[in-house]
Design a protein around this motif. Sequence first.
Motif, short mmCIF file in Angstrom:
data_model
loop_
_atom_site.label_atom_id
_atom_site.label_comp_id
_atom_site.label_asym_id
_atom_site.label_seq_id
_atom_site.Cartn_x
_atom_site.Cartn_y
_atom_site.Cartn_z
N ALA A 31 0.82 -1.21 0.00
CA ALA A 31 0.00 0.00 0.00
C ALA A 31 0.86 1.27 0.00
O ALA A 31 0.41 2.31 -0.47
CB ALA A 31 -0.94 0.00 1.21
N GLN A 32 2.06 1.17 0.51
CA GLN A 32 2.93 2.35 0.63
C GLN A 32 3.97 2.46 -0.48
O GLN A 32 4.77 3.39 -0.48
CB GLN A 32 3.65 2.31 1.98
N LEU A 33 3.95 1.55 -1.45
CA LEU A 33 4.96 1.59 -2.51
C LEU A 33 4.72 2.75 -3.48
O LEU A 33 3.57 3.07 -3.80
CB LEU A 33 4.95 0.28 -3.29
N PRO A 34 5.80 3.33 -3.99
CA PRO A 34 5.66 4.37 -5.00
C PRO A 34 5.31 3.75 -6.36
O PRO A 34 5.25 2.53 -6.49
CB PRO A 34 7.06 5.01 -5.04
N GLU A 35 5.09 4.58 -7.34
CA GLU A 35 4.72 4.12 -8.68
C GLU A 35 5.91 3.54 -9.45
O GLU A 35 5.71 2.84 -10.44
CB GLU A 35 4.13 5.28 -9.49
N THR A 36 7.12 3.84 -9.02
CA THR A 36 8.31 3.44 -9.77
C THR A 36 9.39 2.88 -8.85
O THR A 36 9.31 2.97 -7.62
CB THR A 36 8.92 4.65 -10.52
N ASP A 37 10.39 2.30 -9.48
CA ASP A 37 11.67 1.93 -8.85
C ASP A 37 11.60 0.80 -7.83
O ASP A 37 12.33 0.80 -6.85
CB ASP A 37 12.33 3.18 -8.21
N TRP A 38 10.76 -0.18 -8.08
CA TRP A 38 10.75 -1.36 -7.23
C TRP A 38 10.44 -2.62 -8.03
O TRP A 38 9.84 -2.55 -9.10
CB TRP A 38 9.81 -1.21 -6.03
N THR A 39 10.87 -3.73 -7.47
CA THR A 39 10.69 -5.05 -8.08
C THR A 39 10.28 -6.05 -7.01
O THR A 39 10.86 -6.07 -5.93
CB THR A 39 12.00 -5.54 -8.74
N LEU A 40 9.33 -6.88 -7.34
CA LEU A 40 8.92 -7.99 -6.48
C LEU A 40 9.37 -9.29 -7.14
O LEU A 40 9.09 -9.50 -8.32
CB LEU A 40 7.40 -8.00 -6.28
N LEU A 41 10.05 -10.14 -6.38
CA LEU A 41 10.49 -11.44 -6.88
C LEU A 41 9.91 -12.52 -5.99
O LEU A 41 10.01 -12.44 -4.76
CB LEU A 41 12.02 -11.54 -6.85
N VAL A 42 9.30 -13.52 -6.61
CA VAL A 42 8.72 -14.63 -5.86
C VAL A 42 9.30 -15.93 -6.41
O VAL A 42 9.21 -16.20 -7.61
CB VAL A 42 7.18 -14.65 -5.95
#
Length: 176
Positions: free
Chosen positions: A78-89
């Motif tokens: 909910a607190q993540l910005p619109e850019t600059d992140w990656t989720l790996l599962v």
Amino acid sequence: MYEINWGELDTERFLKEFWQKQPLLIRQAFSDFEPLITADELAGLALEEDVESRLIRFDPANSTWDLKKGPLDPEVFAQLPETDWTLLVQAVDHYLDDARTLLDTFNFIPRWRIDDLMISYATPGGGVGPHYDNYDVFLLQAEGTRRWELGDYENACSPRIEQVPVLLLKEFAAKT
């Protein structure tokens, strides 16, 4: 990096010329491929206690990296910005039948060489930074746009950036 059309490649040629020898790009390898899971479903897996996941964020203003390992809290998303992140599962093939079926496509590789099927979701500017893998990697981009870069051969002795939570290479020069 060598680029080839899927129709020009068979298993024998792949194993002889490319496997563990040189990077290979195959555009439209699965011409009708649809993503196996939505971003929301992937995030849902990352909330589960028994699912290995990582959320990697990069702050371009400060050139800093942040790593959170799962299980992740819903508030994190909910607190993540619109850019600059990656989720790996990791090990999505353990939880999703379509992922197991996709892995079967690569049954010409000895099974002991295949660990699992990891799925990632990245926002614009998201990524894991310049790194090396200790294993063989097949990358299949299901949707979106991404700039992939390959560097020279690296290993555990390659200099890494200190004081960051992910193992980033200190000296990285993309091959052209």
